[in-house]
Design an enzyme around this catalytic site. Structure first.
Site, PDB file in Angstrom:
ATOM      1  N   CYS A 115     -16.948  18.251   6.055  1.00  8.46           N
ATOM      2  CA  CYS A 115     -18.356  17.987   6.350  1.00  8.46           C
ATOM      3  C   CYS A 115     -18.540  17.344   7.716  1.00  8.46           C
ATOM      4  CB  CYS A 115     -18.973  17.085   5.275  1.00  8.46           C
ATOM      5  SG  CYS A 115     -18.529  15.340   5.426  1.00  8.46           S
ATOM      6  N   HIS A 165      -4.435  -4.153  -2.352  1.00  8.07           N
ATOM      7  CA  HIS A 165      -4.843  -3.737  -1.007  1.00  8.07           C
ATOM      8  C   HIS A 165      -4.957  -2.224  -0.848  1.00  8.07           C
ATOM      9  CE1 HIS A 165      -3.042  -7.859   0.244  1.00  8.07           C
ATOM     10  NE2 HIS A 165      -4.316  -7.967  -0.074  1.00  8.07           N
ATOM     11  N   ILE A 167       0.828  -1.215   0.000  1.00  4.64           N
ATOM     12  CA  ILE A 167       0.000   0.000   0.000  1.00  4.64           C
ATOM     13  C   ILE A 167       0.859   1.262   0.000  1.00  4.64           C
ATOM     14  CG2 ILE A 167      -1.928  -1.155   1.161  1.00  4.64           C
ATOM     15  CD1 ILE A 167      -1.001   0.201   3.782  1.00  4.64           C
ATOM     16  N   ASP A 168       2.181   1.109  -0.186  1.00  9.36           N
ATOM     17  CA  ASP A 168       3.104   2.229  -0.020  1.00  9.36           C
ATOM     18  C   ASP A 168       3.249   3.140  -1.237  1.00  9.36           C
ATOM     19  OD1 ASP A 168       4.942   0.752  -1.737  1.00  9.36           O
ATOM     20  OD2 ASP A 168       5.454  -0.429   0.041  1.00  9.36           O
ATOM     21  N   CYS A 171     -19.304  12.186   2.809  1.00  9.93           N
ATOM     22  CA  CYS A 171     -19.604  12.858   1.537  1.00  9.93           C
ATOM     23  C   CYS A 171     -18.775  12.332   0.365  1.00  9.93           C
ATOM     24  CB  CYS A 171     -19.409  14.367   1.678  1.00  9.93           C
ATOM     25  SG  CYS A 171     -17.665  14.862   1.820  1.00  9.93           S
ATOM     26  N   THR A 210       7.105 -12.277  -1.587  1.00 12.72           N
ATOM     27  CA  THR A 210       5.862 -12.641  -0.907  1.00 12.72           C
ATOM     28  C   THR A 210       5.865 -14.120  -0.549  1.00 12.72           C
ATOM     29  OG1 THR A 210       3.453 -12.839  -1.134  1.00 12.72           O
ATOM     30  CG2 THR A 210       4.740 -12.920  -3.174  1.00 12.72           C
ATOM     31  N   SER A 211       5.319 -14.420   0.617  1.00 14.50           N
ATOM     32  CA  SER A 211       5.226 -15.809   1.070  1.00 14.50           C
ATOM     33  C   SER A 211       4.010 -16.505   0.470  1.00 14.50           C
ATOM     34  CB  SER A 211       5.131 -15.849   2.600  1.00 14.50           C
ATOM     35  OG  SER A 211       4.019 -15.080   3.043  1.00 14.50           O
TER      36      SER A 211
END
Length: 240
Positions: free
Chosen positions: A152, A120, A104-105, A131, A190-191
């Site tokens: 808002c 993600h 997500i970086d 809003c 990644t695992s």
């Protein structure tokens, strides 16, 4: 080095390369992963990180959620590493058709890559729950308020997928599409234990599967090539 030479040959012989990356892509930039011994899930907080990063926790304890989020997920000053820059070059050469990332970086986009599918979400996108007004990351990380709020009065929620939340349907559709059309899939950092992200790998029907990860994965036996090494070392020697 022989395995890295083989990877280079596979890339040279492919025209529809897709890169599927996890936390290990960003650790080279100094961002901790989640599950290693030094990762976020092994750090001590009042609540387990898995609980904090859930939809229920966000709803019930937003102040505690944002305290953790601001402290541990602020990547605004982090720079892309050799992996991000190499993938950008592969895209420019017309080889790489898409990057699918669990991170997500926003580092792939920061490096200049155009086709990035963020399973993600991203810390760079934030939305008022009331809003639907859009906000940049500064509205979360650079504000001194305990709970970021819109003009808002609504709570600004990061557009990141928390536990208990579904992935974005459009991103899923495009992920499946690029995997079906790929002739070379490179899975890296990644695992492959995070569901449902890891399940998308089954849509790949191309010729060659490459896995680059420090540790073994459940897909190693299905791969054309497996490299147990850091991504920094692999891409440094690839000389893309």
């Amino acid at each position: 080095m022989e395995k890295i030479k083989k990877l280079k040959a596979l890339i040279d012989d492919s025209n529809q390369v897709v890169f599927f990356g996890g936390a290990g892509v960003s650790t080279e930039s100094g961002i901790p992963d989640f599950r290693s011994q030094d990762g976020l899930y092994h750090m001590k907080y009042d609540y387990p990180p898995e609980e904090i990063l859930s939809h229920t926790f966000f709803e019930e304890k937003p102040k505690e959620f944002f305290k953790f989020y601001k402290d541990k997920l602020n990547c605004l000053e982090v720079k892309p590493n050799i992996c991000h820059h190499s993938l950008k070059k592969l895209e420019e050469k017309g080889k790489l058709k898409a990057i699918i990332t669990q991170n997500i970086d926003g580092l792939h986009t920061k490096a200049g890559s155009k086709k990035v599918l963020e399973l993600h979400g991203s810390i760079y996108r934030n939305t008022c729950r009331n809003c639907k007004k859009k906000y940049g990351p500064e509205s979360i990380f650079n504000e001194n308020t305990e709970i970021p709020t819109c003009s808002c009065g609504g709570i600004i929620k990061p557009d990141v997928v928390l536990y208990e939340e579904p992935l974005d349907e459009e991103t899923i559709h495009e992920t499946i599409n690029v995997l079906k059309n790929a002739d070379l899939l490179i899975i890296a950092g990644t695992s492959l234990t995070v569901y449902p992200a890891s399940s998308f790998i089954h849509y790949f029907g191309g010729k060659n599967l490459v896995i680059i990860n420090r540790d073994e994965t459940s897909f190693d036996s299905s791969a054309t090539l497996v490299i147990h090494d850091s991504l920094g070392n692999v891409f440094k020697n690839l000389n893309i």
